[in-house]
Design an enzyme around this catalytic site. Structure first.
Site, mmCIF file in Angstrom:
data_model
loop_
_atom_site.group_PDB
_atom_site.id
_atom_site.type_symbol
_atom_site.label_atom_id
_atom_site.label_comp_id
_atom_site.label_asym_id
_atom_site.label_seq_id
_atom_site.Cartn_x
_atom_site.Cartn_y
_atom_site.Cartn_z
ATOM 1 N N HIS A 175 -1.759 15.003 4.944
ATOM 2 C CA HIS A 175 -3.035 15.684 5.145
ATOM 3 C C HIS A 175 -2.974 16.607 6.361
ATOM 4 O O HIS A 175 -2.368 16.286 7.384
ATOM 5 C CB HIS A 175 -4.153 14.656 5.340
ATOM 6 C CG HIS A 175 -4.448 13.850 4.109
ATOM 7 N ND1 HIS A 175 -5.229 14.325 3.082
ATOM 8 C CD2 HIS A 175 -4.049 12.615 3.738
ATOM 9 C CE1 HIS A 175 -5.312 13.407 2.130
ATOM 10 N NE2 HIS A 175 -4.602 12.364 2.509
ATOM 11 N N THR A 212 0.816 -1.213 0.000
ATOM 12 C CA THR A 212 0.000 0.000 0.000
ATOM 13 C C THR A 212 0.852 1.267 0.000
ATOM 14 O O THR A 212 0.508 2.267 -0.641
ATOM 15 C CB THR A 212 -0.932 -0.005 1.227
ATOM 16 O OG1 THR A 212 -1.827 -1.112 1.127
ATOM 17 C CG2 THR A 212 -1.745 1.269 1.315
ATOM 18 N N VAL A 256 3.961 -14.593 6.156
ATOM 19 C CA VAL A 256 3.509 -15.220 7.401
ATOM 20 C C VAL A 256 2.279 -16.062 7.113
ATOM 21 O O VAL A 256 1.226 -15.548 6.716
ATOM 22 C CB VAL A 256 3.202 -14.159 8.472
ATOM 23 C CG1 VAL A 256 2.593 -14.809 9.708
ATOM 24 C CG2 VAL A 256 4.473 -13.395 8.836
ATOM 25 N N CYS A 282 20.435 6.760 -15.991
ATOM 26 C CA CYS A 282 19.063 7.139 -16.333
ATOM 27 C C CYS A 282 19.075 8.575 -16.821
ATOM 28 O O CYS A 282 19.269 9.511 -16.032
ATOM 29 C CB CYS A 282 18.149 6.987 -15.110
ATOM 30 S SG CYS A 282 16.479 7.619 -15.346
ATOM 31 N N SER A 341 0.235 10.065 6.407
ATOM 32 C CA SER A 341 0.425 11.231 7.282
ATOM 33 C C SER A 341 0.581 10.810 8.735
ATOM 34 O O SER A 341 1.358 11.405 9.490
ATOM 35 C CB SER A 341 -0.775 12.173 7.163
ATOM 36 O OG SER A 341 -1.133 12.402 5.825
ATOM 37 N N LYS A 389 -12.484 11.243 -0.579
ATOM 38 C CA LYS A 389 -12.062 12.636 -0.657
ATOM 39 C C LYS A 389 -12.118 13.175 -2.077
ATOM 40 O O LYS A 389 -11.729 14.311 -2.319
ATOM 41 C CB LYS A 389 -10.652 12.770 -0.101
ATOM 42 C CG LYS A 389 -10.528 12.418 1.375
ATOM 43 C CD LYS A 389 -9.108 12.646 1.866
ATOM 44 C CE LYS A 389 -8.973 12.318 3.342
ATOM 45 N NZ LYS A 389 -9.099 10.903 3.626
ATOM 46 N N CYS A 406 10.695 8.051 -20.161
ATOM 47 C CA CYS A 406 10.734 6.796 -20.935
ATOM 48 C C CYS A 406 10.339 5.588 -20.100
ATOM 49 O O CYS A 406 10.272 4.471 -20.624
ATOM 50 C CB CYS A 406 12.109 6.592 -21.566
ATOM 51 S SG CYS A 406 13.330 5.836 -20.469
ATOM 52 N N SER A 445 -5.951 5.937 4.181
ATOM 53 C CA SER A 445 -5.797 7.387 4.270
ATOM 54 C C SER A 445 -6.514 7.926 5.514
ATOM 55 O O SER A 445 -7.655 7.516 5.787
ATOM 56 C CB SER A 445 -6.390 8.046 3.022
ATOM 57 O OG SER A 445 -6.261 9.444 3.077
#
Length: 473
Positions: free
Chosen positions: A50, A41, A173, A395, A337, A247, A432, A333
């Site tokens: 926030h 996540t 696990v 890069c 934060s 939101k 790219c 969310s």
């Protein structure tokens, strides 16, 4: 070996908890089912710190959002990760919705958010000239900020490792047994205490040990990322007035100068279902156009999707679920934060339960990887004089040198995959999208890790890119 604490999950909450817990004299390990930190996540979100006006007053989301937001700037200086306090607007498109905007303002005041103002549409457009003429008012939140979620998570993990925390990757696990005075994980890992920071799998981990069951609903969010040349369309983060679905779609710059639009909010069943869909991408593009004019979607360099861990109760669950088993469940969310505050809080809970004392010599600071592109020509020349690998640009889109990539690999925990390099130094993040630099990055990984090219992966061990040679040397 018997650990004092095992943390399950090396996302931003797990890594933050590891960092704060490493202040104590404890043997700590972090188990992660993927090959690296920040692989779930935490790797795919809006990257927003926030302000704290949205969460319901009195909720854990409100409490830890405000605390984490206040901690973030100082932490960015201690641990050397990208952070920018750019402020945020919550825009309103009709006079009929003004009561909802005022309610959000009052909620923010109750949560303790500082500096909130309601501005009329003309003032909003004066500050952000590219916003829509249809905006009648907005809530201005000066404490809103943006951050790099990869850098934040890696900084926490590296600092934890510096202070003795062991990171164990590619370890899912499957089984937890409670013994007389310890837990046995996967029939092989012993620990006095467990902290569950497993993101969308936090319900699965919790349900292995507790009769009280939780249920995470994976909520998928698609995003569109545009090139750095158009990142200046807005300077602040532009939210839309929240609805029951979330939101809304935001338009925001990133700390690296890109322009980001999203997310959607689609409940799914597959916790690994992070594929984008044309319907969701079309929806967020249409919704984003309500907020800002002339969004340059022709400069899109990639789209991606992240999974949020929405627990049915709607709030964070942070508690000792059963003896010496601590939960961080449903951290969606504003989880990014809130992560520093959650990590500090849980570390205090666990250390107190284990009667642990603080270390005499905790290292609280960390220096990030050198960013060659941000240095002056004189600084670059001096760096290259001491280490010529910084003179080899690998890069081209992001101006990332071989020296930066080598540093990313040699750190602890270091990169072992293409995505690990990408998240640490942005090689492959540019226009790219790794089309040119991947072979060179793979060669460096192969050399530094002592692995044949055929063993180098994009991310997990099942994502090998090379299957053999066309002809022998």
């Amino acid at each position: 070996m018997l650990y004092d604490v095992v943390i399950i999950g090396a996302g931003v909450v797990g890594s933050s908890t590891a960092r704060y817990l490493s202040r104590f004299d404890l043997e700590i390990a972090v188990l992660e089912k993927e090959e690296d930190v920040c692989s779930g996540t935490s790797k795919a979100n809006s990257a927003i710190v926030h302000a704290g006006h949205d969460a319901k007053p009195g909720s854990l989301k409100a409490k830890f959002n405000l605390l984490g937001s206040k901690m973030m700037e100082g932490l960015s200086k201690e641990l050397d990760f990208s952070y920018k306090r750019n402020g945020s607007f919550v825009v309103c498109f009709s006079k009929e919705d003004m009561p909802s905007l005022n309610e959000l303002y009052q909620r923010g005041l109750e949560n303790g958010v500082e500096g909130l103002e309601i501005l009329d549409g003309d003032e909003v457009r004066r500050r952000e000239p590219n916003l829509s003429e249809n905006i009648v008012a907005a809530l201005w939140c000066p404490t809103g900020a943006i951050v790099c979620p990869f850098e934040l998570t890696q900084a926490m993990a590296e600092n934890a490792a510096t202070n003795g925390v062991e990171f164990i990757f590619n370890t899912k696990v499957e089984k937890i047994e409670k013994k007389d005075d310890y837990y046995l994980i996967n029939d092989s890992i012993k620990t006095k205490a467990i902290i569950n920071c497993a993101g969308v799998y936090s319900d699965t981990i919790h349900n292995l040990v507790s009769d009280k069951k939780y249920h995470i609903i994976p909520k998928k969010g698609d995003y569109v990322l545009m090139d750095r040349e158009v990142g200046g369309l807005v300077s602040s983060t532009i939210f839309q007035l929240p609805t029951k679905a979330g939101k809304g779609v935001l338009v925001t710059p990133t700390v690296h100068g890109n322009l980001l639009v999203g997310p959607s909010a689609t409940d799914i069943e597959d916790k690994n279902g992070n594929n984008t869909t044309s319907d969701d991408l079309s929806m967020i593009i249409d919704r984003a156009k309500l907020s800002a004019n002339n969004i340059p979607f022709n400069k899109t360099i990639t789209s991606f999707s992240g999974i949020r861990a929405h627990e049915e109760g709607g709030d964070f669950i942070i508690e000792e679920a059963t003896d010496n088993f601590f939960d961080c469940v449903g951290i969606e969310s504003p989880g990014l934060s809130a992560a520093p505050a959650i990590g500090e809080y849980v570390s205090e809970l666990v250390s107190k339960k284990l009667n642990a004392s603080k270390k005499d010599h905790f290292v609280g600071e960390r220096k990030g990887i050198v960013k060659l592109s941000s240095l002056s020509f004189e600084e670059r020349a001096e760096l290259i004089k001491h280490n010529p690998s910084y003179g080899q640009i690998i890069c081209r889109c992001e101006e990332i040198s071989e020296g930066e990539i080598v540093d990313a690999i040699r750190r602890k925990p270091g990169a072992t995959s293409l995505d690990g390099i990408k998240r640490r130094v942005r090689a492959g993040m540019g226009r790219c999208q790794a089309g040119f630099c991947s072979p060179k990055v793979m060669e460096i990984l192969s050399r530094e890790l002592g692995k044949p090219l055929e063993e180098i992966c994009k991310n997990n061990p099942n994502s090998k890119l090379v299957i053999g040679k066309m002809k022998e040397d």
